[in-house]
Write a protein that holds these residues in place. Structure first.
Motif, PDB file in Angstrom:
ATOM      1  N   GLN A  10       0.834  -1.198   0.000  1.00 31.26           N
ATOM      2  CA  GLN A  10       0.000   0.000   0.000  1.00 31.26           C
ATOM      3  C   GLN A  10       0.873   1.253   0.000  1.00 31.26           C
ATOM      4  O   GLN A  10       0.565   2.234  -0.678  1.00 31.26           O
ATOM      5  CB  GLN A  10      -0.936   0.011   1.206  1.00 31.26           C
ATOM      6  CG  GLN A  10      -2.084  -0.980   1.085  1.00 31.26           C
ATOM      7  CD  GLN A  10      -2.939  -1.031   2.357  1.00 31.26           C
ATOM      8  OE1 GLN A  10      -2.477  -0.682   3.434  1.00 31.26           O
ATOM      9  NE2 GLN A  10      -4.169  -1.481   2.202  1.00 31.26           N
ATOM     10  N   ALA A  11       1.966   1.214   0.748  1.00 32.66           N
ATOM     11  CA  ALA A  11       2.886   2.354   0.774  1.00 32.66           C
ATOM     12  C   ALA A  11       3.498   2.563  -0.605  1.00 32.66           C
ATOM     13  O   ALA A  11       3.605   3.702  -1.076  1.00 32.66           O
ATOM     14  CB  ALA A  11       3.987   2.135   1.813  1.00 32.66           C
ATOM     15  N   GLU A  18       1.511   9.357  -5.682  1.00 33.03           N
ATOM     16  CA  GLU A  18       2.010  10.688  -5.347  1.00 33.03           C
ATOM     17  C   GLU A  18       2.999  11.172  -6.413  1.00 33.03           C
ATOM     18  O   GLU A  18       2.964  12.334  -6.823  1.00 33.03           O
ATOM     19  CB  GLU A  18       2.699  10.670  -3.980  1.00 33.03           C
ATOM     20  CG  GLU A  18       3.200  12.032  -3.548  1.00 33.03           C
ATOM     21  CD  GLU A  18       3.856  12.014  -2.183  1.00 33.03           C
ATOM     22  OE1 GLU A  18       4.778  12.821  -2.004  1.00 33.03           O
ATOM     23  OE2 GLU A  18       3.458  11.206  -1.329  1.00 33.03           O
ATOM     24  N   LEU A  19       3.852  10.288  -6.882  1.00 29.63           N
ATOM     25  CA  LEU A  19       4.803  10.662  -7.925  1.00 29.63           C
ATOM     26  C   LEU A  19       4.088  11.025  -9.219  1.00 29.63           C
ATOM     27  O   LEU A  19       4.484  11.970  -9.909  1.00 29.63           O
ATOM     28  CB  LEU A  19       5.788   9.514  -8.168  1.00 29.63           C
ATOM     29  CG  LEU A  19       6.815   9.307  -7.068  1.00 29.63           C
ATOM     30  CD1 LEU A  19       7.609   8.040  -7.331  1.00 29.63           C
ATOM     31  CD2 LEU A  19       7.738  10.506  -6.958  1.00 29.63           C
ATOM     32  N   ARG A  20       3.038  10.268  -9.541  1.00 28.66           N
ATOM     33  CA  ARG A  20       2.257  10.595 -10.745  1.00 28.66           C
ATOM     34  C   ARG A  20       1.661  12.001 -10.629  1.00 28.66           C
ATOM     35  O   ARG A  20       1.682  12.774 -11.587  1.00 28.66           O
ATOM     36  CB  ARG A  20       1.130   9.586 -10.941  1.00 28.66           C
ATOM     37  CG  ARG A  20       1.589   8.275 -11.498  1.00 28.66           C
ATOM     38  CD  ARG A  20       0.386   7.327 -11.594  1.00 28.66           C
ATOM     39  NE  ARG A  20       0.772   6.107 -12.194  1.00 28.66           N
ATOM     40  CZ  ARG A  20       0.392   5.719 -13.409  1.00 28.66           C
ATOM     41  NH1 ARG A  20      -0.409   6.466 -14.110  1.00 28.66           N
ATOM     42  NH2 ARG A  20       0.807   4.576 -13.903  1.00 28.66           N
ATOM     43  N   VAL A  21       1.133  12.326  -9.458  1.00 30.26           N
ATOM     44  CA  VAL A  21       0.535  13.646  -9.256  1.00 30.26           C
ATOM     45  C   VAL A  21       1.602  14.732  -9.370  1.00 30.26           C
ATOM     46  O   VAL A  21       1.406  15.751 -10.029  1.00 30.26           O
ATOM     47  CB  VAL A  21      -0.175  13.721  -7.879  1.00 30.26           C
ATOM     48  CG1 VAL A  21      -0.555  15.142  -7.517  1.00 30.26           C
ATOM     49  CG2 VAL A  21      -1.405  12.825  -7.872  1.00 30.26           C
ATOM     50  N   GLU A  87      14.496  11.463  -5.566  1.00 29.33           N
ATOM     51  CA  GLU A  87      13.575  11.095  -4.488  1.00 29.33           C
ATOM     52  C   GLU A  87      13.006   9.700  -4.722  1.00 29.33           C
ATOM     53  O   GLU A  87      12.904   8.905  -3.782  1.00 29.33           O
ATOM     54  CB  GLU A  87      12.429  12.104  -4.392  1.00 29.33           C
ATOM     55  CG  GLU A  87      12.832  13.433  -3.795  1.00 29.33           C
ATOM     56  CD  GLU A  87      11.663  14.405  -3.736  1.00 29.33           C
ATOM     57  OE1 GLU A  87      10.502  13.944  -3.605  1.00 29.33           O
ATOM     58  OE2 GLU A  87      11.914  15.616  -3.813  1.00 29.33           O
ATOM     59  N   VAL A  88      12.646   9.414  -5.955  1.00 27.64           N
ATOM     60  CA  VAL A  88      12.089   8.099  -6.284  1.00 27.64           C
ATOM     61  C   VAL A  88      13.128   7.015  -6.026  1.00 27.64           C
ATOM     62  O   VAL A  88      12.828   5.980  -5.419  1.00 27.64           O
ATOM     63  CB  VAL A  88      11.609   8.054  -7.758  1.00 27.64           C
ATOM     64  CG1 VAL A  88      11.310   6.634  -8.194  1.00 27.64           C
ATOM     65  CG2 VAL A  88      10.375   8.921  -7.931  1.00 27.64           C
ATOM     66  N   VAL A  89      14.355   7.241  -6.468  1.00 26.55           N
ATOM     67  CA  VAL A  89      15.420   6.255  -6.265  1.00 26.55           C
ATOM     68  C   VAL A  89      15.632   6.022  -4.771  1.00 26.55           C
ATOM     69  O   VAL A  89      15.741   4.882  -4.319  1.00 26.55           O
ATOM     70  CB  VAL A  89      16.727   6.721  -6.953  1.00 26.55           C
ATOM     71  CG1 VAL A  89      17.909   5.892  -6.493  1.00 26.55           C
ATOM     72  CG2 VAL A  89      16.583   6.655  -8.463  1.00 26.55           C
TER      73      VAL A  89
END
Length: 110
Positions: A10-11, A18-21, A87-89
């Motif tokens: 879920q996280a 959130e990244l898509r937004v 941030e994603v990495v």
């Protein structure tokens, strides 16, 4: 363990959304800035048609300024995309560590 894995999934899903937004908002911001640059371009073209040589000289300055605006926008977008990528990495790395730890716990029960 199953509940922990579900929470982790879920996280991950939440982070993904959130990244898509954030990427969508970045696109909207870039589009807005590009529209402003386009408006400057159109206004300049109208003035060129209506004025003459004197305005042509001024337009050269505006073209230069417009080019600088486009360069700034390009750098801004690149910087923001790189920030999001980092941030994603980092978040994926952290989630990977959590998954690895959970996997170790699951394996230790068998």
């Amino acid at each position: 363990m199953k509940e922990k894995l579900q929470q982790l999934m879920q996280a991950l899903t939440s982070e993904r959304e959130e990244l898509r937004v954030r990427l969508h908002l970045l696109g909207l911001e870039a589009k807005e800035e590009l529209e402003q640059a386009e408006e400057k371009w159109q206004n300049m073209q109208l003035r060129l048609r209506d004025a003459g040589w004197e305005l042509n000289l001024k337009a050269k300055e505006e073209i230069h300024d417009l080019g600088e605006d486009v360069d700034k926008l390009q750098h801004k977008i690149s910087d923001k995309v790189e920030d999001i990528r980092l941030e994603v990495v980092e978040e994926l790395h952290e989630l990977g560590e959590e998954l690895a730890e959970l996997y170790r716990k699951i394996r230790s029960h068998f």
